[in-house]
Design a protein around this motif. Structure first.
Motif, PDB file in Angstrom:
ATOM      1  N   ASN A  65       2.889   7.216  -4.472  1.00  0.00           N
ATOM      2  CA  ASN A  65       3.681   7.578  -3.299  1.00  0.00           C
ATOM      3  C   ASN A  65       4.152   9.025  -3.401  1.00  0.00           C
ATOM      4  O   ASN A  65       4.740   9.428  -4.416  1.00  0.00           O
ATOM      5  CB  ASN A  65       4.890   6.651  -3.169  1.00  0.00           C
ATOM      6  N   PHE A  66       3.883   9.805  -2.346  1.00  0.00           N
ATOM      7  CA  PHE A  66       4.274  11.208  -2.337  1.00  0.00           C
ATOM      8  C   PHE A  66       5.795  11.319  -2.430  1.00  0.00           C
ATOM      9  O   PHE A  66       6.526  10.661  -1.701  1.00  0.00           O
ATOM     10  CB  PHE A  66       3.788  11.889  -1.062  1.00  0.00           C
ATOM     11  N   GLY A  67       6.259  12.161  -3.335  1.00  0.00           N
ATOM     12  CA  GLY A  67       7.686  12.375  -3.488  1.00  0.00           C
ATOM     13  C   GLY A  67       8.378  11.355  -4.363  1.00  0.00           C
ATOM     14  O   GLY A  67       9.566  11.509  -4.670  1.00  0.00           O
ATOM     15  N   LEU A  68       7.664  10.309  -4.794  1.00  0.00           N
ATOM     16  CA  LEU A  68       8.260   9.276  -5.645  1.00  0.00           C
ATOM     17  C   LEU A  68       7.543   9.158  -6.981  1.00  0.00           C
ATOM     18  O   LEU A  68       8.177   9.025  -8.025  1.00  0.00           O
ATOM     19  CB  LEU A  68       8.246   7.921  -4.930  1.00  0.00           C
ATOM     20  N   ASP A  69       6.212   9.186  -6.945  1.00  0.00           N
ATOM     21  CA  ASP A  69       5.422   9.040  -8.166  1.00  0.00           C
ATOM     22  C   ASP A  69       4.835  10.385  -8.585  1.00  0.00           C
ATOM     23  O   ASP A  69       4.607  11.267  -7.747  1.00  0.00           O
ATOM     24  CB  ASP A  69       4.273   8.043  -7.953  1.00  0.00           C
ATOM     25  N   LEU A  73       0.791  -1.230   0.000  1.00  0.00           N
ATOM     26  CA  LEU A  73       0.000   0.000   0.000  1.00  0.00           C
ATOM     27  C   LEU A  73       0.826   1.285   0.000  1.00  0.00           C
ATOM     28  O   LEU A  73       0.254   2.375  -0.007  1.00  0.00           O
ATOM     29  CB  LEU A  73      -0.935   0.003   1.225  1.00  0.00           C
ATOM     30  N   GLY A  74       2.153   1.188   0.012  1.00  0.00           N
ATOM     31  CA  GLY A  74       2.912   2.432  -0.039  1.00  0.00           C
ATOM     32  C   GLY A  74       4.390   2.213   0.200  1.00  0.00           C
ATOM     33  O   GLY A  74       4.817   1.165   0.704  1.00  0.00           O
ATOM     34  N   LEU A  84       0.824  12.578  12.009  1.00  0.00           N
ATOM     35  CA  LEU A  84       0.482  11.723  10.884  1.00  0.00           C
ATOM     36  C   LEU A  84       1.126  12.298   9.627  1.00  0.00           C
ATOM     37  O   LEU A  84       0.788  13.405   9.199  1.00  0.00           O
ATOM     38  CB  LEU A  84      -1.038  11.648  10.703  1.00  0.00           C
ATOM     39  N   SER A  85       2.055  11.559   9.042  1.00  0.00           N
ATOM     40  CA  SER A  85       2.777  12.022   7.853  1.00  0.00           C
ATOM     41  C   SER A  85       2.353  11.168   6.660  1.00  0.00           C
ATOM     42  O   SER A  85       2.614   9.958   6.644  1.00  0.00           O
ATOM     43  CB  SER A  85       4.287  11.906   8.063  1.00  0.00           C
ATOM     44  N   PRO A  86       1.698  11.748   5.665  1.00  0.00           N
ATOM     45  CA  PRO A  86       1.225  10.965   4.510  1.00  0.00           C
ATOM     46  C   PRO A  86       2.358  10.296   3.741  1.00  0.00           C
ATOM     47  O   PRO A  86       3.413  10.901   3.512  1.00  0.00           O
ATOM     48  CB  PRO A  86       0.511  12.015   3.647  1.00  0.00           C
ATOM     49  N   VAL A  87       2.136   9.048   3.365  1.00  0.00           N
ATOM     50  CA  VAL A  87       3.099   8.270   2.582  1.00  0.00           C
ATOM     51  C   VAL A  87       2.609   8.121   1.149  1.00  0.00           C
ATOM     52  O   VAL A  87       3.343   8.356   0.191  1.00  0.00           O
ATOM     53  CB  VAL A  87       3.320   6.880   3.217  1.00  0.00           C
ATOM     54  N   SER A  88       1.330   7.716   0.995  1.00  0.00           N
ATOM     55  CA  SER A  88       0.791   7.462  -0.341  1.00  0.00           C
ATOM     56  C   SER A  88      -0.687   7.794  -0.381  1.00  0.00           C
ATOM     57  O   SER A  88      -1.356   7.891   0.658  1.00  0.00           O
ATOM     58  CB  SER A  88       1.007   5.994  -0.742  1.00  0.00           C
ATOM     59  N   VAL A  89      -1.184   7.968  -1.589  1.00  0.00           N
ATOM     60  CA  VAL A  89      -2.620   8.136  -1.807  1.00  0.00           C
ATOM     61  C   VAL A  89      -3.065   7.026  -2.748  1.00  0.00           C
ATOM     62  O   VAL A  89      -2.372   6.690  -3.721  1.00  0.00           O
ATOM     63  CB  VAL A  89      -2.948   9.535  -2.383  1.00  0.00           C
TER      64      VAL A  89
END
Length: 647
Positions: free
Chosen positions: A538-542, A320-321, A521-526
């Motif tokens: 993934n935030f910062g990757l995709d 999931l992330g 809470l730090s977001p990893v993915s949406v």
């Protein structure tokens, strides 16, 4: 060693290590202006007239050179003399001068131990906890940066250990040079130097006497830091952290090291020093010493230096992330989060490198390269996998040896079961309860980030935290309760995209941590729907999904200004328990600094009024007996109350 050999080791980087970049630049300008001339020179020594002063230098190098000017140490004239000699000719890379790292690799333990003297055991222990030491070859020389050292150690080619450059306290030079040597040997793969001279039996290391010593040192240290004696406190805390006996409790060691660093910040009057954070850490450490007396073998209290992996049944994993990370010391890695349907628990797989190790490795490269089962990590996002021959640690980390055991993806992930099982949270109260169960409480609370899956019903707005340089995005659940998601200072486009496309979002994966009594809470993915299928970004990757993204940064910034800004201070100020706990910690700090606080009696009454009798008794005890012990107990009680409310 010849004079030419010494000069080859004294390049500009080495001269900067000896003095400063500014002084080397100034000496360089003087050299270009012709302010130095060589009076005499042979194979072993030279005399130079450097801007009005006669400098004598031999194979002992810049530190041993003599200059009659009033400056102490390695002055500008000595630097100018070295530069002039270098430019005048001679061999620039003498064949008889080996690399400093090769010289360190060949040293015997007896030689290093003799140099370290009484600091040997401390040096070994410091090296053992410095797994993130940074190793940087610099020409013929070698720079080693230990995470806990106030300055790097620079080993000069052709020079003995005692000639290594260390700009920290000279009373500590022998310790840090020896520790840097041992750390380099461990990281480089050369024969290790890690034998202690005198170690107590393992069962006897964590004794009540040791814990009493730690407690007493903490009492003295917190008062010293808050009354201007930070240097002494820093030394005391650091010495405790690197004793062989303290190594029996890695968690205690880590806390003591952290306190020593905070004491250093206080000594330097650094902007990052926080009295509140220092008191919280000191109070947690103080409470831990008490708990360890009753349960010295409890791994959740002692902590561990190394994860132990055990065989486990096959995993049915939904990926999931993924998130890249980098530690302050330079360690970096990629962590992949998945939920195991069979175990009903979160699992994490991590690939990482220590600081200075494998310079070809990058976390981003690991994401776009092979990882689990040889598949590209990015291609695994949103997939339903099966892993045979699984090995897991107690904190649900997948062993690296399992990365080749992944079978082909069973199917694309389906979040319906996760929603039905209560893993995908739409209610923030159940989310908090889930985290409280997984993180634990009190001294046994997990210090690791916990993944959590959430589905907001609405985005209320955002605020920028100037102090933390972070965005707080306020998300609302179906019951109209709110939570804050923390984004980095460069995350405007993510916030804008979420605000515009929330109806397409099926879930947001976050890392959850309790930091300074607050849930972060730090977001990893949406996770979104794309043509009927689920995809993970993934935030910062995709790249962000295209749904309603208009592509132009200017357009994103324009719409970002239209997202509502919210006031996050009013809720904190009106929460009676949070405000009371913050006041109690502030009063404890005032008492340590001034031996009195007029807030304590009011705090005791307020605590009794809302049913926090233990906090009230703690405030009363500090009022009647204003000692560091009571101040630390009150701080711990207040921190525990805050954490219990958050979770």
């Amino acid at each position: 060693m010849s004079l030419d050999a010494m000069l080859a080791a004294h390049d500009d980087t080495a001269l900067e290590a000896l003095t400063s970049k500014g002084l080397v630049r100034r000496a360089g300008r003087d050299a270009e202006a012709g302010k130095a001339t060589i009076t005499s020179r042979d194979a072993t020594a030279a005399v130079i007239e450097a801007d009005g002063y006669t400098v004598e230098i031999d194979e002992g190098g810049a530190k041993a050179a003599r200059c009659p000017c009033p400056a102490t140490g390695v002055c500008r004239h000595i630097i100018l003399a070295v530069m002039t000699l270098r430019e005048s000719g001679g061999d620039t890379a003498p064949p008889d001068l080996p690399l400093a790292q090769d010289e360190l690799s060949q040293l015997s333990q007896e030689a290093v131990q003799k140099f370290a003297g009484a600091d040997w055991d401390k040096a070994v222990n410091l090296a053992r906890v410095s797994t993130d030491a940074k190793i940087e070859p610099e020409g013929l020389n070698l720079r080693v940066t230990l995470p806990d050292a106030p300055a790097p150690v620079v080993f000069m080619a052709g020079q003995a250990l005692k000639e290594a450059v260390f700009k920290g306290p000279q009373t500590r030079k022998r310790l840090f040079v020896a520790a840097a040597t041992v750390a380099f040997r461990a990281i480089s793969g050369a024969q290790p130097l890690d034998t202690l001279s005198d170690v107590a039996p393992a069962d006897d290391q964590l004794t009540a006497d040791l814990l009493d010593d730690v407690g007493k040192t903490l009492e003295l240290a917190v008062q010293a830091v808050l009354t201007g004696g930070s240097a002494l406190a820093e030394d005391q805390l650091f010495d405790l952290a690197i004793t062989s006996r303290a190594q029996a409790a890695p968690r205690l060691t880590a806390l003591l090291r952290g306190l020593a660093k905070q004491a250093q910040l206080a000594r330097d009057r650094h902007v990052d020093f926080s009295t509140e954070n220092f008191l919280r850490t000191a109070a947690a450490t103080y409470a831990l010493t008490t708990a360890l007396k009753s349960a010295p073998g409890d791994v959740k209290l002692t902590g561990t230096l190394k994860r132990n992996y055990k065989p486990a049944s096959a995993s049915d994993l939904i990926v999931l992330g993924a998130k890249t990370w980098q530690g302050l010391s330079g360690a970096r890695g990629l962590s992949v989060y998945g939920f195991d349907i069979v175990r009903q628990s979160w699992l994490t797989a991590t690939v990482a490198r220590a600081a200075g190790a494998d310079p070809t490795f990058s976390p981003q490269g690991a994401y776009f390269g092979p990882f689990l089962g040889g598949s590209m990590t990015q291609a695994l996002m949103g997939q339903h996998l099966q892993i045979d021959d699984l090995q897991l640690s107690d904190d649900n980390q997948i062993a690296p040896s399992c990365f080749g055991q992944v079978k082909a993806a069973i199917s694309t992930a389906d979040l319906t079961q996760l929603h039905d099982d209560g893993i995908l949270h739409t209610n923030w109260m159940t989310l908090r309860q889930d985290l409280a169960t997984r993180m634990g409480g009190g001294l046994r609370q997990s210090g690791f980030a916990q993944p959590v899956l959430m589905h907001p019903a609405k985005i209320e707005g955002y605020v920028f935290d100037d102090f933390d340089q972070a965005y707080r995005l306020v998300v609302v659940d179906q019951a109209r309760a709110t939570l804050q998601l923390t984004f980095g200072a460069d995350a405007q486009r993510y916030i804008t995209w979420l605000y515009d496309n929330l109806r397409h979002v099926q879930a947001i994966l976050c890392e959850a941590m309790i930091t300074d009594g607050l849930l972060r809470l730090s977001p990893v993915s949406v996770i979104v729907t794309d043509k009927g299928a689920l995809t993970v970004h993934n935030f910062g990757l995709d790249a962000l999904p295209r749904q309603e993204q208009r592509g132009m940064l200017a357009g994103l910034l324009k719409r970002f200004s239209q997202i509502p800004r919210v006031d996050l201070t009013s809720g904190v100020q009106t929460d009676p328990i949070q405000r009371l706990c913050a006041d109690a910690i502030e009063a404890a700090g005032e008492t340590l600094s001034f031996s009195v606080s007029d807030k304590l009696s009011v705090i005791a009454r307020r605590a009794d009024a809302i049913g926090l009798s233990m906090l009230a008794r703690g405030a009363e005890a500090l009022t009647s007996d204003p000692t560091p012990a009571h101040a630390l107990r009150l701080t711990y009680l207040a921190s525990a109350c805050q954490a219990s409310v958050i979770a």
